[in-house]
Write an enzyme that holds these catalytic residues in place. Structure first.
Site, PDB file in Angstrom:
ATOM      1  N   GLY A 234      11.282 -68.385   7.970  1.00 23.46           N
ATOM      2  CA  GLY A 234      11.343 -67.196   7.111  1.00 23.46           C
ATOM      3  C   GLY A 234      12.692 -67.056   6.437  1.00 23.46           C
TER       4      GLY A 234
ATOM      5  N   CYS B  21      18.131 -53.218   7.729  1.00 24.71           N
ATOM      6  CA  CYS B  21      19.175 -53.871   6.921  1.00 24.71           C
ATOM      7  C   CYS B  21      20.012 -52.877   6.105  1.00 24.71           C
ATOM      8  CB  CYS B  21      18.537 -54.904   5.999  1.00 24.71           C
ATOM      9  SG  CYS B  21      17.088 -54.294   5.139  1.00 24.71           S
TER      10      CYS B  21
ATOM     11  N   HIS C  12      21.525 -55.823  -0.977  1.00 21.95           N
ATOM     12  CA  HIS C  12      21.207 -54.406  -1.146  1.00 21.95           C
ATOM     13  C   HIS C  12      22.451 -53.650  -1.616  1.00 21.95           C
ATOM     14  CE1 HIS C  12      17.445 -55.084   0.683  1.00 21.95           C
ATOM     15  NE2 HIS C  12      17.589 -54.459   1.835  1.00 21.95           N
TER      16      HIS C  12
END
Ligand code: A2P
Length: 335
Positions: free
Chosen positions: A14, A130, A243
């Site tokens: 992943g 996160c 982010h």
């Protein structure tokens, strides 16, 4: 046999799993044996670790025999399914999913913020959300100095938060849209190319999303501040893997932007990027593949007259500090 620990990466194919493998290598984590686990679909493929090809194995409950650290990033359901097998095998599960984060006997740890909580584990330590990690690396040092009482966050979250399939979908749609082709959303509720989606995870009874409530609940747990007032709007943006967050903070005492910059300059895991005259401020492009969270646009909140408000913008690599790096740093607390 060489010195070190037996480490398993669950979800090794992943977006986060791949970075976990790279991070273990880059940080010279003392790995004696590395086990790479994924679904049956990936069994037999290989991944490079320190110059050698490691064969990916299908994960089964027997996979964890002799394992010291099991870094999990294969989704909540898989974490729940394997928790008992991992703990019974005597391995420490460091879980990137949201499955156990709010359980009382599961520490929720950002190593720069609350490393001492890690020692209280009963076989499982949770990696926080996160966006929460990236925010708290910058906010916790300010909270320690000036006591944060209220925080309003607006987030700009990258496609990587939805895994490898999220990143692939952003790349594909961007190409398709530029070519005038039809697109078919799958990893996201709507078109992500050239769009914003103010909807991450499921909607709750209070009309916030689960992602937004993670920011509220996890921040309180990590900061040991049950009374902290937090509100958040989480937005998915067409960015690949870092982010960003606009943070409005209210403190118990007066605080100046210079004080904030000074505190953050000496804080672990933060780089102050705040020189507007030279067009220096945090941007996801610059946070990508960096360990540190970038903090900037630091200014007094002009909507209040008491000098207790600060505005700040942060960017951090979602896959690294928001996930893989934080998980490896948690394991490092035990070596
Ligand atoms: P696989 O590639 O074999 O499907 P991402 O969050 O980036 O989508 O990654 C999810 C990870 O979880 C992948 O490594 C994926 O492996 C793994 N995974 C998914 N389902 C299972 C399963 N049933 N058992 C073990 N690993 C799984």
């Amino acid at each position: 046999m060489s010195q070190g620990f037996n480490v398993a990466v669950a979800g090794a194919t992943g977006a986060v799993g791949v970075e976990m493998i790279k991070t273990l290598e880059k940080r010279n984590f003392p790995v004696r044996n590395l086990k790479l686990l994924a679904s049956k679909r990936s069994a037999g493929k290989t991944a490079k670790f320190c110059g050698t090809d490691v064969t990916i194995e299908e994960m089964t409950p027997e996979s964890f025999k002799g394992v010291d650290f099991a870094l999990f990033s294969a989704g909540s359901d898989i974490s729940k399914e394997y928790r008992k097998a991992v703990v019974d095998a005597g391995a420490l599960m460091i879980d990137n999913s949201s499955a156990f984060r709010m359980e009382d006997d599961v520490p929720l740890v950002v190593p720069e913020v609350n490393p001492e909580d890690a020692k209280l584990h009963h076989g499982v330590i949770a990696n926080p959300n996160c966006t929460t990690i990236i925010m708290l690396v910058a906010v916790a040092p300010l909270h320690r100095a000036k006591k944060l009482v209220r925080l309003v966050a607006s987030t700009y979250q990258a496609a990587s938060g939805a895994g490898a399939k999220g990143m692939a979908e952003l790349e594909l749609q961007t190409r398709q849209l530029l070519n005038g082709e039809a697109i078919q959303p799958s990893a996201f509720a709507h078109q992500i190319g050239f769009n914003l989606i103010p909807h991450i995870d499921s909607f709750q009874d209070n009309d916030y999303t689960k992602e937004e409530m993670k920011m509220v609940k996890e921040s309180r747990k990590i900061l040991h501040a049950p009374e902290l007032m937090v509100s958040c709007t989480s937005v998915r943006v067409p960015i690949l893997r870092a982010h960003s967050e606009s943070l409005n903070m209210e403190f118990a005492e007066e605080v100046t932007p210079d004080e904030v910059r000074a505190i953050l300059r000496s804080a672990a895991g933060v780089t102050v990027a705040d020189d507007p005259a030279n067009k220096l401020y945090p941007m996801p492009k610059d946070a990508t593949e960096q360990y540190n969270v970038l903090a900037g646009r630091i200014r007094q909140d002009i909507s209040r007259s008491d000098n207790r408000g600060i505005e700040m913008f942060v960017s951090g690599d979602q896959v690294l500090k928001g996930a893989a790096l934080n998980a490896v740093q948690i394991a490092e607390l035990f070596i």
